[in-house]
Write a protein that holds these residues in place. Structure first.
Motif, PDB file in Angstrom:
ATOM      1  N   VAL A 162     -10.375  -1.299  -4.178  1.00 53.87           N
ATOM      2  CA  VAL A 162     -10.869   0.065  -4.033  1.00 53.87           C
ATOM      3  C   VAL A 162     -12.363   0.067  -3.708  1.00 53.87           C
ATOM      4  O   VAL A 162     -13.172  -0.529  -4.425  1.00 53.87           O
ATOM      5  CB  VAL A 162     -10.609   0.885  -5.307  1.00 53.87           C
ATOM      6  CG1 VAL A 162     -11.263   2.261  -5.200  1.00 53.87           C
ATOM      7  CG2 VAL A 162      -9.104   1.042  -5.550  1.00 53.87           C
ATOM      8  N   ALA A 214      -5.898  -5.467  -1.615  1.00 55.09           N
ATOM      9  CA  ALA A 214      -6.600  -4.223  -1.330  1.00 55.09           C
ATOM     10  C   ALA A 214      -7.457  -3.841  -2.528  1.00 55.09           C
ATOM     11  O   ALA A 214      -6.932  -3.616  -3.626  1.00 55.09           O
ATOM     12  CB  ALA A 214      -5.593  -3.110  -1.027  1.00 55.09           C
ATOM     13  N   ALA A 244      -7.842   7.200  -1.430  1.00 48.86           N
ATOM     14  CA  ALA A 244      -8.815   6.116  -1.565  1.00 48.86           C
ATOM     15  C   ALA A 244      -9.104   5.453  -0.235  1.00 48.86           C
ATOM     16  O   ALA A 244      -8.301   5.504   0.697  1.00 48.86           O
ATOM     17  CB  ALA A 244      -8.299   5.068  -2.560  1.00 48.86           C
ATOM     18  N   TYR A 284     -11.579  -2.345   6.348  1.00 49.47           N
ATOM     19  CA  TYR A 284     -11.390  -1.201   5.451  1.00 49.47           C
ATOM     20  C   TYR A 284     -10.196  -0.379   5.914  1.00 49.47           C
ATOM     21  O   TYR A 284      -9.905  -0.293   7.113  1.00 49.47           O
ATOM     22  CB  TYR A 284     -12.645  -0.328   5.426  1.00 49.47           C
ATOM     23  CG  TYR A 284     -13.881  -1.087   4.984  1.00 49.47           C
ATOM     24  CD1 TYR A 284     -14.187  -1.220   3.634  1.00 49.47           C
ATOM     25  CD2 TYR A 284     -14.717  -1.700   5.916  1.00 49.47           C
ATOM     26  CE1 TYR A 284     -15.298  -1.943   3.222  1.00 49.47           C
ATOM     27  CE2 TYR A 284     -15.821  -2.432   5.514  1.00 49.47           C
ATOM     28  CZ  TYR A 284     -16.109  -2.541   4.166  1.00 49.47           C
ATOM     29  OH  TYR A 284     -17.200  -3.262   3.757  1.00 49.47           O
ATOM     30  N   LEU A 327       0.841  -1.187   0.000  1.00 43.63           N
ATOM     31  CA  LEU A 327       0.000   0.000   0.000  1.00 43.63           C
ATOM     32  C   LEU A 327       0.881   1.242   0.000  1.00 43.63           C
ATOM     33  O   LEU A 327       2.073   1.171   0.309  1.00 43.63           O
ATOM     34  CB  LEU A 327      -0.937  -0.001   1.210  1.00 43.63           C
ATOM     35  CG  LEU A 327      -2.181  -0.908   1.131  1.00 43.63           C
ATOM     36  CD1 LEU A 327      -1.796  -2.382   1.105  1.00 43.63           C
ATOM     37  CD2 LEU A 327      -3.115  -0.646   2.304  1.00 43.63           C
ATOM     38  N   LEU A 334      -9.908   1.568   0.904  1.00 43.33           N
ATOM     39  CA  LEU A 334      -9.713   0.235   0.356  1.00 43.33           C
ATOM     40  C   LEU A 334     -10.360  -0.808   1.253  1.00 43.33           C
ATOM     41  O   LEU A 334     -10.422  -0.636   2.474  1.00 43.33           O
ATOM     42  CB  LEU A 334      -8.220  -0.069   0.226  1.00 43.33           C
ATOM     43  CG  LEU A 334      -7.374   1.006  -0.471  1.00 43.33           C
ATOM     44  CD1 LEU A 334      -5.897   0.704  -0.291  1.00 43.33           C
ATOM     45  CD2 LEU A 334      -7.735   1.094  -1.942  1.00 43.33           C
ATOM     46  N   ASP A 366     -12.497   6.058  -4.483  1.00 42.10           N
ATOM     47  CA  ASP A 366     -11.257   6.758  -4.787  1.00 42.10           C
ATOM     48  C   ASP A 366     -11.562   8.171  -5.245  1.00 42.10           C
ATOM     49  O   ASP A 366     -12.715   8.608  -5.239  1.00 42.10           O
ATOM     50  CB  ASP A 366     -10.417   6.003  -5.820  1.00 42.10           C
ATOM     51  CG  ASP A 366     -11.150   5.759  -7.125  1.00 42.10           C
ATOM     52  OD1 ASP A 366     -12.274   6.278  -7.289  1.00 42.10           O
ATOM     53  OD2 ASP A 366     -10.605   5.066  -7.995  1.00 42.10           O
TER      54      ASP A 366
END
Length: 214
Positions: free
Chosen positions: A114, A112, A103, A95, A80, A105, A117
């Motif tokens: 989305v 991860a 974003a 989350y 990430l 995720l 975003d």
């Protein structure tokens, strides 16, 4: 005394991340503290998973860690950009907010995915019912995201979060083991009555946003 960065409460215990790279659990009744993990790179957000494990955003390393009841840490997700906060919904789904990526995720089998975003530096996360809330520090507002449809709306604006408009600041690189200036972080939590509590770090206050009537 532990250079606390973030904290979450569960079953009478306080779980916290430290700017010193630690994760600890504090018992306010016995006044004892248990070290759960050390040597982490800027641990920030922390939440308790449905199975009781601690889930931590290791911001500097770009990964999400799980710390079990034996204090063994393992990666739930890696790669990430800049994960900051953690939240679970009622079904146990995890989350993560990533302010540099802009974003929110969701973690699915170590990946991860989305959820939303194009956001303005999302930081604090909280789930209430079937909605996920995040503080968009760049836009100084609170966004609600439906976990069922993905649709979103703005619930509050002009929040005193982050630096004042027009002000920028360059942070020095952190030195391992040495607490520096506290990182900017606009936290978010759900009160027992459903109100949202925002840490307005731009002015040093806590804001209460009541849940809609009915």
């Amino acid at each position: 005394m532990y250079a606390v960065h973030n904290v979450t409460a569960d079953d009478g215990l306080l779980h916290l991340t430290s700017q010193l790279g630690d994760v600890r659990t504090h018992d306010p009744v016995s006044m004892t503290t248990r070290v759960r993990a050390t040597g982490l790179d800027q641990p920030t957000g922390i939440a308790v998973a449905p199975d009781g494990a601690l889930v931590v955003a290791e911001t500097g390393a770009g990964r999400i860690l799980r710390v079990d009841d034996t204090d063994t840490a393992g990666a739930l997700a890696e790669g990430l950009d800049h994960p900051l906060d953690i939240a679970f919904d009622g079904r146990g789904r995890c989350y993560v907010s990533d302010d540099r990526r802009g974003a929110v995720l969701g973690l699915e089998d170590g990946e991860a995915v989305v959820v939303a975003d194009g956001l303005g530096e999302p930081q604090g996360l909280a789930v209430r019912g079937d909605e996920l809330f995040t503080v968009e520090v760049a836009h100084r507002r609170l966004r609600a995201i439906s976990l069922a449809t993905g649709e979103s709306r703005i619930d509050a604006e002009d929040l005193a979060v982050g630096l004042p408009p027009g002000i920028t600041r360059t942070e020095p690189e952190p030195i391992p083991g040495v607490p520096g200036r506290p990182c900017q972080f606009a936290g978010l939590a759900v009160a027992p009555d459903g109100a949202l509590l925002v840490s307005a770090n731009g002015e040093g206050s806590v804001l209460r946003l009541d849940a809609p009537a009915g």
